[in-house]
Design a protein around this motif. Structure first.
Motif, PDB file in Angstrom:
ATOM      1  N   TYR A  33       0.832  -1.201   0.000  1.00  0.00           N
ATOM      2  CA  TYR A  33       0.000   0.000   0.000  1.00  0.00           C
ATOM      3  C   TYR A  33       0.868   1.253   0.000  1.00  0.00           C
ATOM      4  O   TYR A  33       1.916   1.296   0.637  1.00  0.00           O
ATOM      5  CB  TYR A  33      -0.872   0.054   1.263  1.00  0.00           C
ATOM      6  CG  TYR A  33      -1.776  -1.130   1.476  1.00  0.00           C
ATOM      7  CD1 TYR A  33      -1.338  -2.243   2.178  1.00  0.00           C
ATOM      8  CD2 TYR A  33      -3.080  -1.119   1.002  1.00  0.00           C
ATOM      9  CE1 TYR A  33      -2.173  -3.321   2.392  1.00  0.00           C
ATOM     10  CE2 TYR A  33      -3.930  -2.188   1.218  1.00  0.00           C
ATOM     11  CZ  TYR A  33      -3.473  -3.291   1.914  1.00  0.00           C
ATOM     12  OH  TYR A  33      -4.313  -4.361   2.126  1.00  0.00           O
ATOM     13  N   TYR A  35       0.417   5.385   0.950  1.00  0.00           N
ATOM     14  CA  TYR A  35      -0.425   6.409   1.554  1.00  0.00           C
ATOM     15  C   TYR A  35       0.335   7.733   1.551  1.00  0.00           C
ATOM     16  O   TYR A  35       1.569   7.761   1.500  1.00  0.00           O
ATOM     17  CB  TYR A  35      -0.759   6.066   3.016  1.00  0.00           C
ATOM     18  CG  TYR A  35      -1.578   4.812   3.197  1.00  0.00           C
ATOM     19  CD1 TYR A  35      -0.952   3.582   3.343  1.00  0.00           C
ATOM     20  CD2 TYR A  35      -2.961   4.865   3.239  1.00  0.00           C
ATOM     21  CE1 TYR A  35      -1.703   2.423   3.515  1.00  0.00           C
ATOM     22  CE2 TYR A  35      -3.720   3.712   3.419  1.00  0.00           C
ATOM     23  CZ  TYR A  35      -3.081   2.505   3.544  1.00  0.00           C
ATOM     24  OH  TYR A  35      -3.815   1.366   3.726  1.00  0.00           O
ATOM     25  N   GLN A  37       0.534  11.396   3.795  1.00  0.00           N
ATOM     26  CA  GLN A  37       0.135  12.022   5.055  1.00  0.00           C
ATOM     27  C   GLN A  37       0.677  13.446   5.096  1.00  0.00           C
ATOM     28  O   GLN A  37       1.885  13.653   5.118  1.00  0.00           O
ATOM     29  CB  GLN A  37       0.659  11.218   6.248  1.00  0.00           C
ATOM     30  CG  GLN A  37       0.152  11.720   7.593  1.00  0.00           C
ATOM     31  CD  GLN A  37       0.564  10.799   8.734  1.00  0.00           C
ATOM     32  OE1 GLN A  37       1.639  10.205   8.723  1.00  0.00           O
ATOM     33  NE2 GLN A  37      -0.301  10.651   9.736  1.00  0.00           N
ATOM     34  N   LEU A  43      -4.079   9.490   7.202  1.00  0.00           N
ATOM     35  CA  LEU A  43      -3.496   8.841   6.031  1.00  0.00           C
ATOM     36  C   LEU A  43      -4.464   8.871   4.853  1.00  0.00           C
ATOM     37  O   LEU A  43      -5.601   8.430   4.955  1.00  0.00           O
ATOM     38  CB  LEU A  43      -3.147   7.387   6.354  1.00  0.00           C
ATOM     39  CG  LEU A  43      -1.786   7.125   6.984  1.00  0.00           C
ATOM     40  CD1 LEU A  43      -1.693   7.766   8.339  1.00  0.00           C
ATOM     41  CD2 LEU A  43      -1.516   5.647   7.067  1.00  0.00           C
ATOM     42  N   PHE A  45      -5.251   7.318   1.338  1.00  0.00           N
ATOM     43  CA  PHE A  45      -4.938   6.119   0.560  1.00  0.00           C
ATOM     44  C   PHE A  45      -4.669   6.503  -0.889  1.00  0.00           C
ATOM     45  O   PHE A  45      -5.454   7.222  -1.512  1.00  0.00           O
ATOM     46  CB  PHE A  45      -6.108   5.149   0.656  1.00  0.00           C
ATOM     47  CG  PHE A  45      -6.024   3.966  -0.250  1.00  0.00           C
ATOM     48  CD1 PHE A  45      -6.832   3.850  -1.358  1.00  0.00           C
ATOM     49  CD2 PHE A  45      -5.117   2.949   0.015  1.00  0.00           C
ATOM     50  CE1 PHE A  45      -6.756   2.747  -2.190  1.00  0.00           C
ATOM     51  CE2 PHE A  45      -5.039   1.839  -0.812  1.00  0.00           C
ATOM     52  CZ  PHE A  45      -5.848   1.742  -1.913  1.00  0.00           C
ATOM     53  N   LEU A  91       3.970   7.214   2.857  1.00  0.00           N
ATOM     54  CA  LEU A  91       4.142   5.995   3.637  1.00  0.00           C
ATOM     55  C   LEU A  91       3.798   4.778   2.793  1.00  0.00           C
ATOM     56  O   LEU A  91       2.828   4.776   2.047  1.00  0.00           O
ATOM     57  CB  LEU A  91       3.244   6.014   4.874  1.00  0.00           C
ATOM     58  CG  LEU A  91       3.644   6.982   5.989  1.00  0.00           C
ATOM     59  CD1 LEU A  91       2.468   7.244   6.917  1.00  0.00           C
ATOM     60  CD2 LEU A  91       4.811   6.424   6.780  1.00  0.00           C
TER      61      LEU A  91
END
Lengths: 114, 114
Positions: A33, A35, A37, A43, A45, A91
């Protein structure tokens, strides 16, 4: 290492330049995944991979964003023609496939567009 | 519309006090996860709840999944400065298999003052 590794940890780039962010997931984790931020926020997506496939790319903020994963392992997130609003921590997380599995996160790449 | 609504957004209390934070949705989920994120780090899984009405305890932290599996709460007893962080709830869509990615709420920023 045993955890999710992201590189670089910090990146400062000039507006309009392209950047490439890298994620090395935990070995054997089929789900990966990405993400985003922003400072003090939750977070957002962006995209996920099941193996090398990304079934849904609608979370990517614009067509300047793209991501790929090769060999079911390393993933790269590319941002073309960076803008100041792209500044954030990006992330990456990986997990085994399934609903209740734990997602393991890297420490993120802090991107600053000046 | 946010899939997951977390409240409060910010909470600052004194050491030794109790607190509860909430994660709410209009959708039903098969499971829900709570993560904690410290500054400069990625989120780390605290617990997964899977059964309606389920209560799980992790030392001073008590997690509850609502009977209808639409909401969850996290209660901290006798908060310590080390509990400071961003608390995030997360779900997969009911379609399962992580098909739409692990989706996070915006989180509760918790500060425990000595």
């Amino acid at each position: 290492g045993a955890g999710v590794s992201q590189s670089p940890s910090n990146k400062v780039t000039e507006k309009g330049k392209d950047v490439e962010l890298r994620c090395d997931p935990i070995s054997g984790h089929t789900a990966l995944y990405w993400y985003r931020q922003s400072l003090g926020q939750g977070l957002e997506f962006l995209i996920y991979f099941q193996g090398n496939s990304a079934p849904d790319k609608s979370g990517l903020p614009s067509d300047r964003f793209s991501a790929e994963r090769t060999g079911g392992s390393v993933s790269t997130l590319t941002i073309q023609r960076t803008q100041q609003e792209d500044s954030a921590v990006y992330l990456c997380a990986s997990s085994l496939w399934g609903e209740d599995t734990e997602a393991f996160f890297g420490q993120g790449t802090r991107l600053t567009v000046v | 519309t946010q899939l997951l609504e977390q409240s409060p957004q910010f909470l600052s209390i004194q050491e030794g006090e109790n607190l509860t934070v909430y994660c709410n949705s209009s959708s039903v989920f098969s499971s829900l996860q709570w993560y904690r994120q410290e500054p400069g780090e990625g989120p780390v899984l605290l617990v997964t709840v899977v059964t309606g009405g389920e209560v799980k305890k992790l030392k001073r932290l008590t997690f509850q999944f609502g009977d209808a599996r639409k909401d969850s709460s996290l209660h901290i007893t006798a908060a310590q400065p080390g509990d400071t962080g961003l608390y995030l709830c997360a779900v997969n869509y009911p379609s399962g298999g992580g098909a739409d990615g692990l989706t996070f709420g915006k989180g509760t920023h918790l500060i425990i003052q000595p």
